[in-house]
Design a protein around this motif. Sequence first.
Motif, PDB file in Angstrom:
ATOM      1  N   SER A 611       0.846  -1.196   0.000  1.00  0.00           N
ATOM      2  CA  SER A 611       0.000   0.000   0.000  1.00  0.00           C
ATOM      3  C   SER A 611       0.881   1.245   0.000  1.00  0.00           C
ATOM      4  CB  SER A 611      -0.883   0.007   1.247  1.00  0.00           C
ATOM      5  OG  SER A 611      -0.086   0.263   2.380  1.00  0.00           O
ATOM      6  N   PRO A 612       0.310   2.389  -0.362  1.00  0.00           N
ATOM      7  CA  PRO A 612       1.113   3.626  -0.333  1.00  0.00           C
ATOM      8  C   PRO A 612       1.732   3.879   1.047  1.00  0.00           C
ATOM      9  CG  PRO A 612      -0.902   3.989  -1.571  1.00  0.00           C
ATOM     10  CD  PRO A 612      -1.017   2.612  -0.984  1.00  0.00           C
ATOM     11  N   ASP A 613       0.990   3.637   2.113  1.00  0.00           N
ATOM     12  CA  ASP A 613       1.564   3.854   3.448  1.00  0.00           C
ATOM     13  C   ASP A 613       2.752   2.942   3.705  1.00  0.00           C
ATOM     14  OD1 ASP A 613      -0.156   5.832   4.095  1.00  0.00           O
ATOM     15  OD2 ASP A 613      -1.470   4.606   5.367  1.00  0.00           O
ATOM     16  N   GLU A 614       2.594   1.700   3.286  1.00  0.00           N
ATOM     17  CA  GLU A 614       3.673   0.737   3.492  1.00  0.00           C
ATOM     18  C   GLU A 614       4.900   1.142   2.661  1.00  0.00           C
ATOM     19  OE1 GLU A 614       2.322  -3.224   2.626  1.00  0.00           O
ATOM     20  OE2 GLU A 614       4.160  -4.179   3.343  1.00  0.00           O
ATOM     21  N   ALA A 615       4.667   1.557   1.423  1.00  0.00           N
ATOM     22  CA  ALA A 615       5.775   1.963   0.563  1.00  0.00           C
ATOM     23  C   ALA A 615       6.486   3.182   1.153  1.00  0.00           C
ATOM     24  CB  ALA A 615       5.257   2.285  -0.842  1.00  0.00           C
ATOM     25  N   ARG A 616       5.679   4.100   1.688  1.00  0.00           N
ATOM     26  CA  ARG A 616       6.272   5.302   2.282  1.00  0.00           C
ATOM     27  C   ARG A 616       7.140   4.926   3.482  1.00  0.00           C
ATOM     28  NH1 ARG A 616       1.670   7.669   2.781  1.00  0.00           N
ATOM     29  NH2 ARG A 616       1.511   8.194   0.572  1.00  0.00           N
ATOM     30  N   PHE A 642       8.015   8.131  -6.089  1.00  0.00           N
ATOM     31  CA  PHE A 642       8.752   6.915  -5.747  1.00  0.00           C
ATOM     32  C   PHE A 642       7.792   5.921  -5.075  1.00  0.00           C
ATOM     33  CE2 PHE A 642      12.948   5.420  -3.453  1.00  0.00           C
ATOM     34  CZ  PHE A 642      12.911   4.224  -4.155  1.00  0.00           C
ATOM     35  N   VAL A 643       7.006   6.440  -4.139  1.00  0.00           N
ATOM     36  CA  VAL A 643       5.996   5.610  -3.473  1.00  0.00           C
ATOM     37  C   VAL A 643       5.090   4.957  -4.515  1.00  0.00           C
ATOM     38  CG1 VAL A 643       3.877   5.727  -2.084  1.00  0.00           C
ATOM     39  CG2 VAL A 643       5.976   6.833  -1.260  1.00  0.00           C
ATOM     40  N   GLU A 644       4.619   5.786  -5.438  1.00  0.00           N
ATOM     41  CA  GLU A 644       3.685   5.270  -6.438  1.00  0.00           C
ATOM     42  C   GLU A 644       4.327   4.170  -7.287  1.00  0.00           C
ATOM     43  OE1 GLU A 644       1.899   8.241  -8.985  1.00  0.00           O
ATOM     44  OE2 GLU A 644       1.106   6.668 -10.305  1.00  0.00           O
ATOM     45  N   ALA A 645       5.594   4.373  -7.621  1.00  0.00           N
ATOM     46  CA  ALA A 645       6.275   3.366  -8.449  1.00  0.00           C
ATOM     47  C   ALA A 645       6.384   2.038  -7.690  1.00  0.00           C
ATOM     48  CB  ALA A 645       7.653   3.873  -8.863  1.00  0.00           C
ATOM     49  N   VAL A 646       6.700   2.122  -6.392  1.00  0.00           N
ATOM     50  CA  VAL A 646       6.796   0.894  -5.582  1.00  0.00           C
ATOM     51  C   VAL A 646       5.435   0.198  -5.544  1.00  0.00           C
ATOM     52  CG1 VAL A 646       7.189  -0.020  -3.255  1.00  0.00           C
ATOM     53  CG2 VAL A 646       8.696   1.774  -4.161  1.00  0.00           C
TER      54      VAL A 646
END
Lengths: 685, 685
Positions: A611-616, A642-646
């Motif tokens: 999720s975005p939170d996890e990626a962040r 970067f978050v979005e790409a992950v």
Amino acid sequence: MINEKLFNPSGVVVVGGSDDVNKPGGAVLRNLLQSPFKGQTYVVNPKADSVQGVKSCHTVEELPQVDCAIIAIAAKYCLHAVEVLAKEKGTRAFVILSAGFGEENKEGAALERRIVEVIDSVGGALIGPNCTGILTTNYNGSFTSPVPQLDPKGVDFISGSGATAIFIVDNGMRKGLKFNSVWSVGNSAQIGVEEALEYLDESFDSEHSSRIKLLYIESINNPEKFLRHAASLIRKGCRIAAVKSGSSEAGGRAASSHTGALASPDIAVDALFRKAGIVRCSGREELTTVAGIFMYPELKGRNIAIVTHAGGPAVMLTDALSNGKLEVPHIEGPKAAELLGKLFPGSSVGNPIDFLATGTAEQLGYILDACENDFEEIDGIAVIFGSPGLFPIYDVYALLAEKIRTSKKPIFPIFPSYGWVKGEIEEFVRNGGVYFPDEVLFGNALAKVYNTPRVEPEDAQFPCVDVERIRSVINGAGNGYLSPDRIHDLLDAAGIARAKEGTADSEAECLELAREIGFPLVMKVVGPVHKSDVGGVVLNVRDEETVVREFRRMMQIKDTYAVMLAQQLRGTEVFIGAKREGGFGHIVMCGLGGIFIEVLKDVNVGLAPVSPDEARAMIRGLKSYKIIQGVRGQEPVNEEKFVEAVVRVSMLVRTAPEIFEMDLNPLLGNRDEVVAVDARIRIEK
Amino acid sequence: MINEKLFNPSGVVVVGGSDDVNKPGGAVLRNLLQSPFKGQTYVVNPKADSVQGVKSCHTVEELPQVDCAIIAIAAKYCLHAVEVLAKEKGTRAFVILSAGFGEENKEGAALERRIVEVIDSVGGALIGPNCTGILTTNYNGSFTSPVPQLDPKGVDFISGSGATAIFIVDNGMRKGLKFNSVWSVGNSAQIGVEEALEYLDESFDSEHSSRIKLLYIESINNPEKFLRHAASLIRKGCRIAAVKSGSSEAGGRAASSHTGALASPDIAVDALFRKAGIVRCSGREELTTVAGIFMYPELKGRNIAIVTHAGGPAVMLTDALSNGKLEVPHIEGPKAAELLGKLFPGSSVGNPIDFLATGTAEQLGYILDACENDFEEIDGIAVIFGSPGLFPIYDVYALLAEKIRTSKKPIFPIFPSYGWVKGEIEEFVRNGGVYFPDEVLFGNALAKVYNTPRVEPEDAQFPCVDVERIRSVINGAGNGYLSPDRIHDLLDAAGIARAKEGTADSEAECLELAREIGFPLVMKVVGPVHKSDVGGVVLNVRDEETVVREFRRMMQIKDTYAVMLAQQLRGTEVFIGAKREGGFGHIVMCGLGGIFIEVLKDVNVGLAPVSPDEARAMIRGLKSYKIIQGVRGQEPVNEEKFVEAVVRVSMLVRTAPEIFEMDLNPLLGNRDEVVAVDARIRIEK
């Protein structure tokens, strides 16, 4: 399947119960008889009419109807007993202690499977075989000792190893841990750790169920099920800590890419635990310390007051908490001065609050009241109180027990004189208390608990990817590395930004492509794995003449069958990878590129879908995060891109589980964008 | 000064001895009477004729001659008692338990000083004041409980905190630790940890002295003395472990340079401990675990055999050892097969050697004999043996005790059923055994002990520096940052290679200098602190035209008063710094430059003078060491030249202690040389 008869049977038979309490069959009967079990107890023993005062049947056939059977006879006799019990005696819960099944050989495994079939056919539950049994608040169906104090709000403890279970119980008892249930799942023929979690999750009752779960696991057979129920329990307010041992056996596999070299099943376990919000422990002592912390109200912030009658342990605890990013904030102001006035001269309240070796229970009360009511910044309180051996301290521990009951903030008691003030500690524990013998182990564990990520919310938002296009590329591809064209298709379908590029295997094609992409551009060989090592990368190509010259040179390099041209982008090199990891699905990793992954292994890992939170959190947890923020005037990397790409990489691999591994290495990140410059994707269907 | 009367007095008086064993004066008398003390015991108590069965004098004046006095009366009466005892009663050893001295206020400190003067004047020894006393194999002069088992080969434990001392003793006793002496040094008015070490060092007798020293320290007042005697003891074969608490209080100071920001007194403690070979522990549990390991023969290599009757703990221990860079090597071959034949079916010998829950003492004997005699690669053995609660295991622990006595390799016993097999463990401990309750804490501690650097040899070789020239530069300099010329002088005198360079504040001078240095060259502003941030650095200047243009531009930059020109060197940026750290002398740090120090804090630290071996270990211990070795076709940094530069920096600061801090940042390192490119040196006399 697990059913209520396993926990609350009206009758229990010990098949193989004997008078020899040095054997499992005798020991389990003794434990059962000594437990609070209120139902009927039966014994089957072909050689005795009475065992430990219980009338014994000579065969299972002689038994009346009975809910639950604990079986401690040789493996070869088990199937028959199970058949009779399941089909004729209405038995729906089985605990098979006997060994000699799947853990020993193929015949044993076959026997085990047949037993499961019989039990499944009547909708029964099976714990074991090859286990030490199960302990619940209703009855003790395990043969091990010591037997812990039971409490419906105590720990539910599920162990993949029987001996380890009892060692953990033994250790936990020393801290005063109480248990609601202890499961030794043995061979997990029908019920493994996953099934136990599933049951605890599905039967969870917010009023009556215990909220604390401990796990000792050597392997996770069904990670998805494990994650689903662990996360669900935690969302319902439970707290889970686990030892997953065998972490160091990972690695050692030939690595075909950065991701391959960095990933390991153990990293997947880490990622799974983080996603669920499980506190991962490395051993028994840490597990029971964390469990002790779970028995107290949750710590809601970083600020700890340390209350002590001795300087040294307070200093060591301050060190441990600070190392774990918790705070021991300075306390001052009129309320602090008022408190100081109630203590003996020489005391200090600046935090640590030291009320001296001569400090009294009454003074401790004032301090705890002040921490609870006056010092608003304080989120939790650690009280260190031992004894130099001069006088009894029953009054202090009694006061502590009372304050622990009434305080809204957690008060963690640390009793360093475990060996000396035995009586006081025993009373504290008997009255329900849980304590910590060592301030540093406590401090480390508290920090670990506090720093464990929260479970992901169920409604985490994920961006859309073009599933149809992804599936069509994957369905059309064979095993092995994808061609650049297919990689571009996948990245585009997943919404991952990439550099304009193309591949050429003739001079004319190459020139045309260069004109299309525009200058400056980058040229790379297609074929060799480590392109830079063979001189296969040229940056900053600014004119057509160079394009032609380099194309000719590159095509001479070993293994080269084409040349790739790409838009030359500026920015910081970052990295995203993904790798399929058995039942875990895909792990997704990110970090900075170049030496950061090659030398420093500075990557963080999540489990797809990320999720975005996890990626962040993954990105912000990098040691090199400051570089992403922009250090010393360097341009930062757009963190949200970067978050979005992950996140999108994780969506891609979820949509295309045939992707065995993929590297985006590097992506170039600057203030505006994060763009994949080079990518490798390997398919294994 | 410490003397023999403190350890082996012929008579001891307890001044303030009473019948109230809840007070120090009563408790210390009770402890003394219960201890193996064979000399005469006296009591001074103005209100009683007999105390705990001992005839009491009403005043110190009434006493006969007495070697040692333990004083537990109000602070204000102490000086008089000490005077009478020292001058009239021949007393040469004083243990003052009373508080109310330097720790409380100025008057107390003055009183404390006067007491020391009196005791000094007769060559007497003083422990305390404000301490819990001293315990030796001859007598117990401490008021605390519990009292540990005594053993002349047990631990000498010196503590800067009385309460912490007893908590550590309590914890150690649980593992079976025996003690030769326990010193609570209290206010350290005359004897602190340093003096205790000095005494233990100077009185060391290779036949009779204990070789194990534990320290709990909150401050090191005389680091040089501490280092000298700790290192000397270790060179004589002793093993020392220490908790130095307060590690997190460091930091928070304004940083004027990289070195300043990275250094802290705690880092100096780390460096000191490494230099001496002291194992640094973070808390009580770890300290006593390390002490337990010290009770066994030294582990001579990394290869551990794990012998177990339960799988789980063996897996967790394997994880812990592997994380600590120890090995659990696979065991195979004919001898292994032979051993397997002696165990029950289902056992394994591949390492971990698992002889199952049913394994016997006899089988354990075969296993230990094989580890000792047949498996040559094995350096140490960890035996995990608990109990599921079925039968007593006295025979197993008795066999273990015997094998521990006779084996040349260390055999570490891990007893996970501490709570249950109490009787067996008590017998094991009573017979001299030391054990470990938790395999993971043990594994971590064993790795820590093994990985602690060996003490530096006394004859470490250091290169020469031009002392006269260094002193002349330093003597001629004032406080603050040195000018480039003086820096060059110092570097040249210390034999540290530097880039050709010079400074110019006029265009003509600048041009001349450029010609002298040659192209390519680098230009930098002189004045601003963070040169790059203000555009004050230009690389790769290749002609005179650029020199002139850049000179003009740079002189416009704020704070700039001159421009520096330097030879442009190629290579990897590395970093060396040094900082004065109070009594520790200088800490010296090294690492890679740029982001490695700024973002990743990847530096290692030594205490000056840093020997070549120490410098090499510092460099090899860097996370980024692979870059120094040359990664992916990059040119390596000449390691020996880097080592030499670190050593020479340490010689420079030893010769010029007026250097408060210095940075060489960067030095450029390539295959052939490591050359300082930029340097800052700050003097504080």
